[in-house]
Write an enzyme that holds these catalytic residues in place. Structure first.
Site, PDB file in Angstrom:
ATOM      1  N   ASN A  21      -6.899  -3.067  14.583  1.00 53.72           N
ATOM      2  CA  ASN A  21      -8.324  -3.185  14.241  1.00 53.72           C
ATOM      3  C   ASN A  21      -8.588  -4.359  13.287  1.00 53.72           C
ATOM      4  O   ASN A  21      -9.702  -4.519  12.798  1.00 53.72           O
ATOM      5  CB  ASN A  21      -8.843  -1.881  13.617  1.00 53.72           C
ATOM      6  CG  ASN A  21      -8.208  -1.551  12.273  1.00 53.72           C
ATOM      7  OD1 ASN A  21      -7.350  -2.286  11.783  1.00 53.72           O
ATOM      8  ND2 ASN A  21      -8.634  -0.457  11.665  1.00 53.72           N
ATOM      9  N   HIS A  62      -7.076  -4.926  10.308  1.00 60.38           N
ATOM     10  CA  HIS A  62      -6.889  -4.699   8.869  1.00 60.38           C
ATOM     11  C   HIS A  62      -5.649  -5.429   8.348  1.00 60.38           C
ATOM     12  O   HIS A  62      -4.727  -5.735   9.107  1.00 60.38           O
ATOM     13  CB  HIS A  62      -6.829  -3.199   8.527  1.00 60.38           C
ATOM     14  CG  HIS A  62      -5.577  -2.483   8.923  1.00 60.38           C
ATOM     15  ND1 HIS A  62      -5.511  -1.115   9.052  1.00 60.38           N
ATOM     16  CD2 HIS A  62      -4.325  -2.924   9.207  1.00 60.38           C
ATOM     17  CE1 HIS A  62      -4.297  -0.758   9.381  1.00 60.38           C
ATOM     18  NE2 HIS A  62      -3.556  -1.834   9.486  1.00 60.38           N
ATOM     19  N   ASP A  80       0.827  -1.214   0.000  1.00 58.06           N
ATOM     20  CA  ASP A  80       0.000   0.000   0.000  1.00 58.06           C
ATOM     21  C   ASP A  80       0.855   1.255   0.000  1.00 58.06           C
ATOM     22  O   ASP A  80       2.082   1.184   0.152  1.00 58.06           O
ATOM     23  CB  ASP A  80      -0.961  -0.012   1.203  1.00 58.06           C
ATOM     24  CG  ASP A  80      -0.306  -0.501   2.486  1.00 58.06           C
ATOM     25  OD1 ASP A  80       0.922  -0.372   2.604  1.00 58.06           O
ATOM     26  OD2 ASP A  80      -1.019  -1.010   3.360  1.00 58.06           O
ATOM     27  N   GLU A  89      -9.649  -2.011   5.649  1.00 55.42           N
ATOM     28  CA  GLU A  89     -10.133  -1.713   6.991  1.00 55.42           C
ATOM     29  C   GLU A  89     -11.428  -2.483   7.271  1.00 55.42           C
ATOM     30  O   GLU A  89     -12.184  -2.801   6.329  1.00 55.42           O
ATOM     31  CB  GLU A  89     -10.417  -0.209   7.101  1.00 55.42           C
ATOM     32  CG  GLU A  89      -9.220   0.690   6.815  1.00 55.42           C
ATOM     33  CD  GLU A  89      -8.335   0.901   8.043  1.00 55.42           C
ATOM     34  OE1 GLU A  89      -8.099  -0.070   8.791  1.00 55.42           O
ATOM     35  OE2 GLU A  89      -7.863   2.026   8.234  1.00 55.42           O
TER      36      GLU A  89
HETATM   37  P1  PGA Z   1       2.399  -2.017  12.645  1.00 50.18           P
HETATM   38  O1  PGA Z   1       1.277  -1.940  11.535  1.00 50.18           O
HETATM   39  O2  PGA Z   1       3.374  -3.018  12.189  1.00 50.18           O
HETATM   40  O3  PGA Z   1       2.998  -0.629  12.693  1.00 50.18           O
HETATM   41  O4  PGA Z   1       1.727  -2.401  13.921  1.00 50.18           O
HETATM   42  C1  PGA Z   1       0.743  -3.128  11.060  1.00 50.18           C
HETATM   43  C2  PGA Z   1      -0.343  -2.857  10.080  1.00 50.18           C
HETATM   44  O5  PGA Z   1      -1.070  -1.874  10.249  1.00 50.18           O
HETATM   45  O6  PGA Z   1      -0.491  -3.623   9.121  1.00 50.18           O
END
Ligand code: PGA
Length: 243
Positions: free
Chosen positions: A136, A138, A67, A143
């Site tokens: 969350n 995702h 992304d 999301e």
């Molecule tokens: P993080 O993010 O590794 O900073 O916890 C993970 C994600 O949002 O896929």
């Protein structure tokens, strides 16, 4: 799903980096799907170390990142492109033409999403997709919602995701772009192998839901249950709610 637990993030990182280097040795034209975020940083450090020690040949390896923020060109310091250069690409002998990322600065974002899907298909698909997970639930920027996108698309980021990315923008969630381009669920699930990595207690609830609950668009990572070749690599804190 194969679940692997590690005592420390460095042990997880070195196990995954070794797996990836072995895969490159077996297939020098490996196509890797890569994440950004805090979780993969130890893995990228381990990859850099192993590459330096074992003289790994990255010259034909191709990468696709999950992304990118909408509205940011790759030269913007807050972009995931800049993050990847600093975390990995500047430190390994990869050919820049083999690095594919979504261009958040493209004039037509829908067209950019179509271009990316085609580029993945033209590369023969992704061999190993590394994924983090949002607190969350995702994956990529898919999301939690009533409906999810199958293919690469423009996504609106939720509050928790803006907060989680504030570190890239001087700690200010208000400066995080509100939209991003992201691989969709089918793009991710189309990879031949998927490796999910998660660290820390804040991921423990969604990791447990991802592994044991019913599949739901409210926890996009739960769709990994339908994939035949998923490894979930966790530290003890992230695994603490698994029964
Ligand atoms: P993080 O993010 O590794 O900073 O916890 C993970 C994600 O949002 O896929």
């Amino acid at each position: 799903m194969i679940i692997q637990r590690f005592d420390h993030e460095d042990a997880l990182a070195s196990a995954l980096a070794s797996r990836l280097i072995d895969a490159i040795v077996r297939n020098p034209r490996l196509v890797l799907g890569l994440p950004t975020g805090r979780t993969p940083l130890p893995v990228y450090r381990a990859l850099r170390d192993l590459t330096a020690r074992a003289l790994v040949d990255w010259s034909a390896v191709r990468t696709f990142n999950l992304d990118e923020f909408a509205g940011l060109g790759g030269d913007d310091p807050g972009s995931y492109r800049a993050f990847m250069q600093e975390a990995l690409f500047d430190h390994i002998p990869i050919d820049p033409v083999n690095i594919a990322m979504l261009d958040g600065g493209a004039p037509d974002l829908a067209e950019e999403c179509r271009r990316y899907e085609k580029a993945i298909a033209d590369a023969g698909g992704i061999d190993i997709q590394i994924l983090g997970i949002g607190a969350n639930g995702h994956i990529g920027f898919n999301e939690p919602a009533d409906e999810l996108h199958a293919h690469t698309h423009v996504a609106t980021l939720q509050r928790a995701t803006l907060d989680a990315n504030a570190m890239l923008f001087g700690g200010d969630p208000g400066r995080v772009p509100k939209c991003a381009l992201s691989m969709g669920m089918a793009t991710i699930l189309g990879a031949r192998q998927i490796v999910m990595i998660a660290l820390g207690e804040e991921k423990s609830d969604c990791v447990a839901g991802m592994v044991t609950d019913l599949i739901t668009t409210r926890l996009p990572a739960s769709f990994l249950q339908v994939h035949p070749h998923v490894t979930v690599m966790l530290d003890h804190a992230a695994a603490s709610k698994l029964v």
